[in-house]
Design an enzyme around this catalytic site. Structure first.
Site, PDB file in Angstrom:
ATOM      1  N   SER A 120       0.859  -1.170   0.000  1.00 61.92           N
ATOM      2  CA  SER A 120       0.000   0.000   0.000  1.00 61.92           C
ATOM      3  C   SER A 120       0.892   1.213   0.000  1.00 61.92           C
ATOM      4  CB  SER A 120      -0.878  -0.023   1.254  1.00 61.92           C
ATOM      5  OG  SER A 120      -1.780   1.049   1.254  1.00 61.92           O
ATOM      6  N   ARG A 369      -0.424  -4.299  -6.724  1.00 63.92           N
ATOM      7  CA  ARG A 369      -1.672  -4.904  -6.192  1.00 63.92           C
ATOM      8  C   ARG A 369      -2.827  -4.148  -6.791  1.00 63.92           C
ATOM      9  NH1 ARG A 369      -5.321  -7.753  -4.743  1.00 63.92           N
ATOM     10  NH2 ARG A 369      -5.787  -8.517  -2.654  1.00 63.92           N
ATOM     11  N   THR A 405      -7.355   1.659   4.278  1.00 65.17           N
ATOM     12  CA  THR A 405      -6.935   0.872   5.448  1.00 65.17           C
ATOM     13  C   THR A 405      -7.802   1.189   6.661  1.00 65.17           C
ATOM     14  OG1 THR A 405      -4.699   1.044   4.581  1.00 65.17           O
ATOM     15  CG2 THR A 405      -4.934   0.152   6.794  1.00 65.17           C
ATOM     16  N   CYS A 566      -0.113  -7.251 -16.782  1.00 56.99           N
ATOM     17  CA  CYS A 566       0.433  -8.016 -15.659  1.00 56.99           C
ATOM     18  C   CYS A 566       1.720  -7.360 -15.190  1.00 56.99           C
ATOM     19  CB  CYS A 566       0.714  -9.455 -16.066  1.00 56.99           C
ATOM     20  SG  CYS A 566       1.540 -10.368 -14.752  1.00 56.99           S
ATOM     21  N   CYS A 591       4.175 -14.668 -10.334  1.00 58.21           N
ATOM     22  CA  CYS A 591       2.966 -13.970  -9.898  1.00 58.21           C
ATOM     23  C   CYS A 591       3.151 -13.255  -8.565  1.00 58.21           C
ATOM     24  CB  CYS A 591       1.832 -14.996  -9.786  1.00 58.21           C
ATOM     25  SG  CYS A 591       0.247 -14.294  -9.308  1.00 58.21           S
ATOM     26  N   CYS A 594      -1.485  -9.925  -7.533  1.00 65.50           N
ATOM     27  CA  CYS A 594      -2.139  -8.618  -7.579  1.00 65.50           C
ATOM     28  C   CYS A 594      -3.601  -8.724  -7.993  1.00 65.50           C
ATOM     29  CB  CYS A 594      -1.394  -7.670  -8.501  1.00 65.50           C
ATOM     30  SG  CYS A 594      -1.615  -7.984 -10.247  1.00 65.50           S
ATOM     31  N   CYS A 597      -5.136  -9.684 -13.523  1.00 64.85           N
ATOM     32  CA  CYS A 597      -5.521 -10.481 -14.692  1.00 64.85           C
ATOM     33  C   CYS A 597      -6.950 -10.983 -14.563  1.00 64.85           C
ATOM     34  CB  CYS A 597      -4.563 -11.649 -14.888  1.00 64.85           C
ATOM     35  SG  CYS A 597      -4.372 -12.709 -13.447  1.00 64.85           S
TER      36      CYS A 597
END
Lengths: 622, 265
Positions: A120, A369, A405, A566, A591, A594, A597
Site C-alpha cells: 500500500s 496490487r 486501510t 500483468c 505472480c 495482484c 488479470c
C-alpha cells in the site's frame, strides 16, 4: 494487429470471421466454435492443469489417493491476515477478555509471514487505530512519520501545475501518518498473537465448506504436493478443514473465495460491478540532501491522457534512513489494450518534477496490487448464513483520499462487535447451522465508514465524461468541496472493467521509452525485487476456463493485453515450436498475487486461484 | 554470517537430536546496511535451512523405522528461532530445545560457538547421533558438523546421501567430488545431510497445531558452560560488483590483446 505474414491462410480466415461477428460477450462460444471449424489444424497446447478446472474425481491418476481431510473446530475463522482480518481478530479477543469468555479465533494467511503480501502507499488515517488501540504509541506501532507537507500537482509532459489543497478537499493529509503498511500489519499480527489469536501464516484458504443447509461451515486450506501436470506427488498432503460458527472473509481486493461466494449467495444482485485500479509501488533510498521526511506528493495527468483515470504518489518516510515510497495507480477501466501500467509508472519517474528526488538514489523494492475504486455503489450484500465479508474484499476504499486501510480496519472491528454476542451466546437462535449476522451490515451503515463513503460516492464516476480528468476535478471542487457530497443523485460506473477494452485495431500502440536502468527499469529485474517465488512443481494457479481463448480471442482482438497489464510478466505470447501461430505461456512463478488479470481479462477466462501457501511475493515493509 | 542457529540433529539410541537453523530464503532480495557492517535482516523472511529440513526428515524417518527412540530438535537464536523448532516438531520431532542467543552475541554467533553448544548438549542429553544440514544457505560455512565431531571426538559422515544402520555401526554414503564414497562409522557419530538424502515432508497445518502442545525447553549458553566470544571480526560487507557488459571481439588477436590489457595474460 499482428503482422499478416505470420499467419497461415486458415488463420487469416479465422481473424476475418472474428471481425465480422464481433460482439461484446455473447461471442466467446461463437468464436471458439468458429475457430474449431476453421482452424482445426492449430491445436492449443494444454495450459491449465489445476483441479478446479480438471476435476480429480474422474482423473485416473488420483484413484486410490487418500482424500480424507483432518478437521478442527474454532469459534471464528478469519481468512486473510491483513488490516481488516487482524483488526477483527483483535477486537474479538478484546471483547472476549472484557467479558471473560473463552473464544477460539483462528486466522489463516497465504503469505509465509504476516505482512509479506501487504502492499500500500500508504498514508494511514489513524481513526480506526485510535479506536482499536488508544495506546498504540506505547505499544510501539510503527507510525513514525506524521505528514508535514502535502503537495498536489497536475503534470504535463514537461511542466507541473500546482493545485492548492484547500482544507476540506479529500486529498488533504493533515493528521495522518506515512506508514510502511507491511510493517504495520506485522505489528498488528504481534498484537493479535499476544491476545491469543491463533495465526497460521503459510496456509491459504482454498475452498469454502458448506453445511447441508447451504450455510458456510468454514474453509479448507490448500492441498500440497500436486505436480505441475496435476498428478499427485509422493509428498501429497490434503489440506485441513477449519470449521467455525462464523467465517470472516478478508482476502483483500478481488478475493478468489469472495468471487465464489458472490455467485453462491447472489450477493451482487443489487449493487454495481466493482471497478478497480492497479497500483504499482517502489521503495527507494535517496540522497540525504533530497530527503524531506513527512512530505506527501500526489499528482494526476501526465503520462496518462485525460480519459484514463490514475495518478501517482511519492511519500518521504522518516524511519532512520532516507527512504521514499512512490508509486502509480491506473484505473482498470482503461480502453486502450496497448496501455501498460508498469511502463506508465516507469516513464512517470522521468518527469522533471519527480526525477530530481530519485537521482543518485537506488531502488530497493517493487510490487503491485489491485485496489477497489467502486466505492459505495459497488458494495455487495455483506452477510450470508455462516459468514461475512470485511475489508477491501467487499471494498470500502475512499477513492479520492486513496485510503482504504482505516475503513477496512473499522469494518473488521464492527464485524467482531456484531458476531461476538452471537458466537458466545448460550443457545443459538439461528435458522441455519452457520450463523447469519445481518447486524454487521446495519452497524456498518450507521458508522462513519458509510458517511465517509457516501460523501465521496460521486467523485470517481464523475470522471466518465468528455473532459475526463478535468471534468472530474471540476465536479469534485463543486459538489464535494462546496456541497460535501450532499447532492441527491448517485452517479453510476461504466460496468465491468473487463468490458471497457476496445479492439486493438481501433487503438494506437503507445511508444514507451526504453528503461534507462537508473530511474526506470525493465519488468523482469523489477519482479526479482519483489522476492516472489512459488514451488515450481505445482499446477499454475492462473487457471483458464478455456485454454484456446487467449490466442483465439485475447490475442486476435485485443493483441494480448495480459502481456501488458500483468506487473510481473506472468503472461507471454510466444511462437509455437512448430512455427505457425502463437501460444500463451504462463510463468506462474512470477505472480505477485495482484489479481489484475482476473479483473481485466476481456474474455473473463482467467480465474486466479490460490497457489500452495507460502508462495508469492516476499514484501518487506511495503 | 548467519541469521538463526545452526541445524544439528543429534541422534542416539535413546533419542535423536535435530538441530534446526533458520536462514534467509534464497530468493530474498538482500541489501547491505548503509554502514557496510552487515546485511539488513529486519523483516526479511527466515525459514528453516533447506539442508536442515532434510536432516529433520531423516531423523523422523529413522524414528518411523523404529531405529531410534526420540527426536529432539535444537536451535540457537533469538525468540523467533522457536518458529523453526515448531516446524521441526510439526514434521515429527518429539521435543525441542531452544538455546537463547540474542543481540550482539547473536550477530557474532558462528560455527565454532554453535558446535561448542552442540557438543555440550550432546554430552548432557547423552545423545548418540547428531545430524545437521551440511551447510546454511546464507553463509555457506559448512563447518558446524565437522567442528562438533572434533569437539566430541566422534566419527563423522558428512555430505550424506544415504544413511543405514548395520548392527551398532552406521553406513554412510557420501557425495564427494569424484562420485560416491561409502564409509562405515561407529556410533556415537555426527552426520551432515546433503541434498539427495531425502525429500522433506510438508509441515501440514494439523501437525503445526499439534506441535504447539509439544515441549520446547529454554537453555542459556552459559548454563552449558559455553563462551560465545567470537574470534572473528567482520571488517566490511560489500555487494558483489555490478556485472559489466560483455565485450565482443572479432579475432583471436583482439582477444589476446584485450586479455593482456586487463592484466590477465
Amino acid at each position: 494487429m499482428l503482422p499478416a505474414s505470420r499467419y497461415s491462410g486458415k488463420a487469416h480466415r479465422c481473424i476475418r470471421a472474428l471481425r465480422t461477428v464481433q460482439t461484446e460477450y455473447a461471442a466467446p462460444q461463437l468464436y471458439t466454435t468458429l475457430h474449431r471449424r476453421a482452424c482445426s489444424s492449430v491445436a492449443t497446447p494444454q495450459i491449465t492443469t489445476h483441479y478446479t478446472i480438471h476435476s480429480r474425481d474422474k482423473d485416473p491418476r488420483w484413484e486410490g489417493v487418500e482424500m480424507e481431510r483432518f478437521a478442527d473446530e474454532a469459534d471464528v475463522v478469519i481468512v486473510g491476515g491483513g488490516p481488516a482480518g487482524l483488526s477483527a481478530a483483535i477486537r474479538l479477543k478484546q471483547l472476549a477478555n472484557e467479558h471473560e469468555k473463552e473464544l477460539r479465533v483462528c486466522l489463516v494467511e497465504k503469505a509465509s509471514q504476516i505482512g509479506a503480501h501487504t502492499l500500500s502507499g500508504a498514508c494511514l488515517e489513524p481513526s480506526a487505530l485510535n479506536e482499536l488501540f488508544p495506546d498504540w504509541k506505547e505499544r510501539g506501532a510503527p507510525m513514525n512519520t506524521p505528514v508535514t507537507e502535502d503537495v498536489f500537482s497536475i503534470l504535463t509532459e514537461k511542466h507541473r501545475i500546482p493545485v492548492p489543497i484547500l482544507p476540506g478537499l479529500p486529498m488533504g493529509n493533515h493528521g495522518n501518518y506515512i506508514v510502511r503498511l507491511g510493517n504495520f500489519v506485522r505489528w498488528l499480527g504481534e498484537q493479535a498473537e499476544e491476545l491469543g489469536v491463533e495465526i497460521y501464516p503459510g496456509y491459504a484458504a482454498a475452498e469454502v465448506l458448506f453445511h447441508d443447509d447451504g450455510s458456510v461451515k468454514g474453509i479448507a486450506t490448500n492441498d500440497v504436493g500436486i505436480g505441475k501436470d496435476g498428478s499427485p506427488k509422493d509428498v501429497f498432503e490434503r489440506g485441513m478443514e477449519l470449521h467455525a460458527k462464523v467465517t470472516l472473509f478478508g482476502e483483500g481486493c478481488h478475493g478468489h473465495l469472495a468471487k465464489q461466494l458472490y455467485k453462491q449467495f447472489n450477493l451482487r444482485e443489487n449493487c454495481e460491478p466493482q471497478t478497480y485500479a492497479i497500483g504499482l509501488k517502489e521503495v527507494w533510498t535517496i540522497d540525504e540532501k533530497k530527503w524531506r521526511p513527512g512530505r506527501v506528493e500526489h499528482s494526476v495527468g501526465w503520462p496518462l491522457n485525460r480519459n484514463t483515470y490514475g495518478g501517482s504518489f511519492l511519500y518521504h518516510l522518516n524511519e532512520g534512513e532516507p527512504l521514499v515510497a512512490l508509486g502509480f495507480v491506473v484505473g482498470l477501466d482503461y480502453s486502450n489494450p496497448y496501455l501498460s501500467p508498469f511502463r506508465e509508472f516507469q516513464r512517470w519517474k522521468h518527469h522533471p518534477f519527480v526525477a530530481p528526488t530519485l537521482e543518485g538514489g537506488s531502488r530497493i523494492a517493487y510490487g503491485a496490487r489491485a485496489l477497489n475504486e467502486g466505492g459505495l455503489q459497488s458494495i455487495p450484500k455483506l452477510t450470508f448464513p455462516g459468514g461475512l465479508l470485511i475489508g477491501c474484499s467487499p471494498g470500502f476504499m475512499n477513492v479520492p483520499k486513496i485510503k482504504g486501510t482505516h475503513t477496512a480496519m473499522k469494518s473488521g472491528m464492527l464485524a467482531a462487535e456484531a458476531i461476538f454476542p452471537k458466537v458466545t451466546a448460550e443457545s443459538t437462535e439461528s435458522e441455519t447451522t452457520g450463523l447469519h449476522v445481518p447486524e454487521y451490515s446495519d452497524n456498518l451503515k450507521n458508522s462513519w465508514v458509510w458517511k465517509e463513503l457516501h460523501a465521496v460516492r460521486n467523485i470517481r464516476p464523475s470522471f466518465h465524461n468528455y473532459f475526463g480528468l478535468y471534468g472530474g476535478m471540476v465536479y469534485t471542487g463543486v459538489f464535494y468541496w462546496i456541497f460535501r457530497g450532499k447532492e441527491p443523485w448517485t452517479l453510476k460506473h461504466c460496468g465491468l472493467d473487463a468490458h471497457q477494452l476496445k479492439p486493438a485495431k481501433d487503438c494506437t500502440p503507445i511508444e514507451y521509452p526504453k528503461p534507462d536502468g537508473k530511474l526506470s527499469f525493465d519488468l523482469l529485474s523489477s519482479v526479482a525485487l519483489s522476492g516472489t517465488n512459488h514451488e515450481g512443481d505445482q499446477p499454475p494457479h492462473l487457471t483458464l476456463r478455456d485454454d484456446s481463448v487467449p490466442v483465439n480471442r485475447n490475442l486476435a482482438i485485443y493483441d494480448g493485453p495480459e502481456q501488458r497489464f500483468c506487473p510481473a510478466g506472468v503472461y507471454e505470447y510466444v511462437p509455437l515450436e512448430t512455427g505457425d501461430g502463437m501460444r500463451l505461456q504462463i510463468n506462474a512463478q512470477n505472480c505477485v498475487h495482484c489479481k489484475t488479470c482476473d479483473i481485466k481479462d476481456p474474455s473473463q477466462n482467467i480465474n486466479w486461484v490460490v497457489p500452495e501457501g507460502g508462495g508469492g511475493p516476499a514484501y518487506n515493509g511495503m | 554470517m548467519h541469521f538463526w542457529a545452526r541445524t544439528v540433529n543429534i541422534f542416539s539410541t535413546f533419542h535423536l537430536k535435530t538441530w534446526s537453523r533458520s536462514a534467509c530464503q534464497c530468493h530474498n532480495q538482500i541489501r547491505v546496511k548503509p554502514d557496510n557492517s552487515s546485511v539488513v535482516t529486519d523483516g526479511v523472511k527466515h525459514s528453516m535451512n533447506p539442508f536442515c529440513e532434510i536432516a529433520v526428515e531423516e531423523a523422523v524417518k529413522l524414528k518411523e523405522k523404529k531405529l531410534i527412540k526420540e527426536v529432539v530438535a535444537v536451535s540457537c537464536g533469538p525468540q523467533q528461532a522457536q518458529e523453526t523448532i515448531r516446524t521441526a516438531l510439526a514434521m515429527g520431532a518429539d521435543r525441542g530445545i531452544h538455546v537463547e542467543v540474542s543481540g550482539k552475541d547473536y550477530e557474532t554467533l558462528g560455527p565454532l560457538q554453535v558446535s561448542k553448544i552442540m557438543a555440550a548438549l550432546a554430552k548432557k542429553e547423552e545423545a548418540q547421533l547428531v545430524i545437521l544440514g551440511k551447510q546454511a544457505i546464507d553463509d555457506d560455512c559448512n563447518q558446524t558438523g565437522q567442528m562438533t565431531a572434533a569437539l566430541l571426538d566422534w566419527p563423522q559422515g558428512t555430505f550424506a546421501s544415504e544413511v543405514a544402520f548395520d548392527g551398532d555401526k552406521i553406513k554412510v554414503v557420501r557425495e564427494i567430488d569424484g562420485g560416491l564414497e561409502t564409509i562405515m562409522i561407529s556410533s556415537p557419530a555426527v552426520i551432515t545431510a546433503d541434498l539427495r538424502l531425502n525429500t522433506p515432508r510438508y509441515a501440514t497445518l494439523p501437525n503445526i497445531m499439534k506441535a504447539k502442545k509439544k515441549k520446547i525447553a529454554n537453555v542459556k549458553p552459559a548454563d552449558l558452560g559455553v563462551d560465545l566470544t567470537s574470534r572473528l571480526e567482520v571488517l566490511r560487507v560489500d555487494e558483489p560488483p555490478q556485472r559489466e557488459a560483455g565485450v565482443k571481439v572479432e579475432t583471436v588477436d583482439d582477444l589476446v590483446s584485450k586479455l593482456k590489457d586487463a592484466g590477465r595474460l
